[in-house]
Scaffold this active site. Sequence first.
Site, short mmCIF file in Angstrom:
data_model
loop_
_atom_site.label_atom_id
_atom_site.label_comp_id
_atom_site.label_asym_id
_atom_site.label_seq_id
_atom_site.Cartn_x
_atom_site.Cartn_y
_atom_site.Cartn_z
N GLU A 156 0.99 -1.19 -0.07
CA GLU A 156 -0.03 0.10 0.13
C GLU A 156 0.94 1.34 -0.03
O GLU A 156 1.78 1.42 0.72
CB GLU A 156 -1.18 -0.08 1.40
CG GLU A 156 -1.91 1.41 1.15
CD GLU A 156 -2.99 1.29 2.12
OE1 GLU A 156 -3.05 0.36 2.79
OE2 GLU A 156 -3.89 1.96 2.21
N GLU A 168 2.72 9.37 7.39
CA GLU A 168 2.58 8.21 7.93
C GLU A 168 3.73 7.37 7.77
O GLU A 168 4.19 6.41 8.65
CB GLU A 168 1.11 7.50 7.71
CG GLU A 168 -0.04 8.38 8.19
CD GLU A 168 -1.34 8.06 7.72
OE1 GLU A 168 -1.36 6.51 7.72
OE2 GLU A 168 -2.25 8.22 7.02
N ASP A 216 -4.51 3.92 -2.55
CA ASP A 216 -5.54 4.35 -1.69
C ASP A 216 -5.97 5.74 -2.13
O ASP A 216 -5.12 6.71 -2.07
CB ASP A 216 -5.02 4.26 -0.06
CG ASP A 216 -5.82 4.88 0.70
OD1 ASP A 216 -6.46 5.90 0.61
OD2 ASP A 216 -6.13 4.25 1.84
N HIS A 254 -4.56 8.68 0.19
CA HIS A 254 -2.98 8.79 0.24
C HIS A 254 -2.72 9.61 -0.98
O HIS A 254 -2.18 10.36 -1.44
CB HIS A 254 -2.14 7.43 0.53
CG HIS A 254 -2.57 7.04 1.63
ND1 HIS A 254 -2.21 7.67 3.15
CD2 HIS A 254 -2.90 5.88 2.05
CE1 HIS A 254 -2.66 7.09 4.03
NE2 HIS A 254 -3.02 5.79 3.34
N HIS A 277 -8.06 0.99 -2.22
CA HIS A 277 -8.72 1.56 -1.24
C HIS A 277 -9.47 2.81 -1.48
O HIS A 277 -8.91 3.67 -2.14
CB HIS A 277 -7.91 2.03 0.14
CG HIS A 277 -7.86 0.93 0.89
ND1 HIS A 277 -6.76 0.91 1.84
CD2 HIS A 277 -8.36 -0.30 1.14
CE1 HIS A 277 -6.82 -0.31 2.69
NE2 HIS A 277 -7.80 -0.81 2.18
N ARG A 331 -10.59 11.45 4.50
CA ARG A 331 -11.23 10.38 4.95
C ARG A 331 -12.68 10.10 5.12
O ARG A 331 -13.33 9.31 5.73
CB ARG A 331 -10.32 9.76 6.28
CG ARG A 331 -9.03 9.52 5.80
CD ARG A 331 -8.73 8.64 7.02
NE ARG A 331 -7.15 8.71 7.07
CZ ARG A 331 -6.53 7.68 6.43
NH1 ARG A 331 -7.12 6.65 5.68
NH2 ARG A 331 -5.11 7.47 6.51
N GLU A 345 -12.61 2.54 2.64
CA GLU A 345 -12.19 2.25 4.08
C GLU A 345 -12.32 3.47 4.80
O GLU A 345 -12.26 4.78 4.24
CB GLU A 345 -10.37 2.31 3.79
CG GLU A 345 -9.79 2.46 4.99
CD GLU A 345 -8.08 2.00 4.73
OE1 GLU A 345 -7.57 1.23 5.43
OE2 GLU A 345 -7.93 3.06 4.11
MN MN Z 1 -5.86 2.44 2.91
#
Ligand code: MN
Length: 290
Positions: free
Chosen positions: A148, A154, A182, A185, A208, A214, A243
């Site tokens: 990922e 992060e 994702d 990101h 994702h 989010r 997600e």
């Molecule tokens: Mn993810």
Amino acid sequence: MLQGLSQLGAHTFIWSPAFEGSGAETAACSAAAAGLGTIEIPLLDPSRIDVTNAVQTLSRHRLRPTCSLGLPADKHAPDNPDGAVLFLRSAIDTASALGADWLTGALYGHLGHVTGCGVTDAELSVIAEVLRVAADHAATKGIRLGIEVINRYETHLVNTAEQALELLDRVDRPETVFGHLDTFHMSIEEPDVAAAVRLLGDRLGYVHLAESNRGAVGTGLFPFDELFAALREIDFDGPAVMEAFINASDDLRSATASWRPVAGTPDQFVQTSLDHLAPLLLSGSPTHVS
Ligand code: MN
């Protein structure tokens, strides 16, 4: 390309901090009721999950599982490659016992662990060796591994599709290890969503779906129409999993800086996201949904 909802999934963390007990039942029941065919199960501690109960729950709701994790702090691959390999082997065995065909996520490191510098060649060499050993074990179980791509805040290890491709080449297990994009990101790191998808091409295995903040799909800034047009272009046929961290564990909420409620209730998140995704999934050509 995604033909409908059967390959669309949702992450357990929308409903529960673990796929266990009543949380597993709530997650599975809700995912199935929403018409989803796949549920992603977190394996942050693979030894903890009650495999027999989980398999029964999945079967009852006719759900296909995928699995994901980030490595624990003391198993960060560049610092503890042997520990990382042992942990990944255990997770692969558990994923196999659950009937999953994917194990994905930050298989290379611990979220939140940064060195203060950019990724080094030495770090990538160690990670590639860890993933190669894990991939050879995963292949014996029919499990694919995903790398990922995660934003700079992060991890410093794999922030872009281009870096994922470079790591995939180093690992050199193209039948088993794939890139995982994702959209949260991507909204931070990728200047061109379609170009990132095209760059990975048939080496993109997993997606994702999450908004730029989010929140629910369609309520933020991410260009999902561009994403799905590009996925169609490369004939993407892997899992695409919504997600959110609405009910994630405290550790995961902290690691992902989930301080405020941004995604509504689980039902609101899923329904709002599906309302936005349905036309994009089913249309034969790029569709703009405002
Ligand atoms: Mn993810």
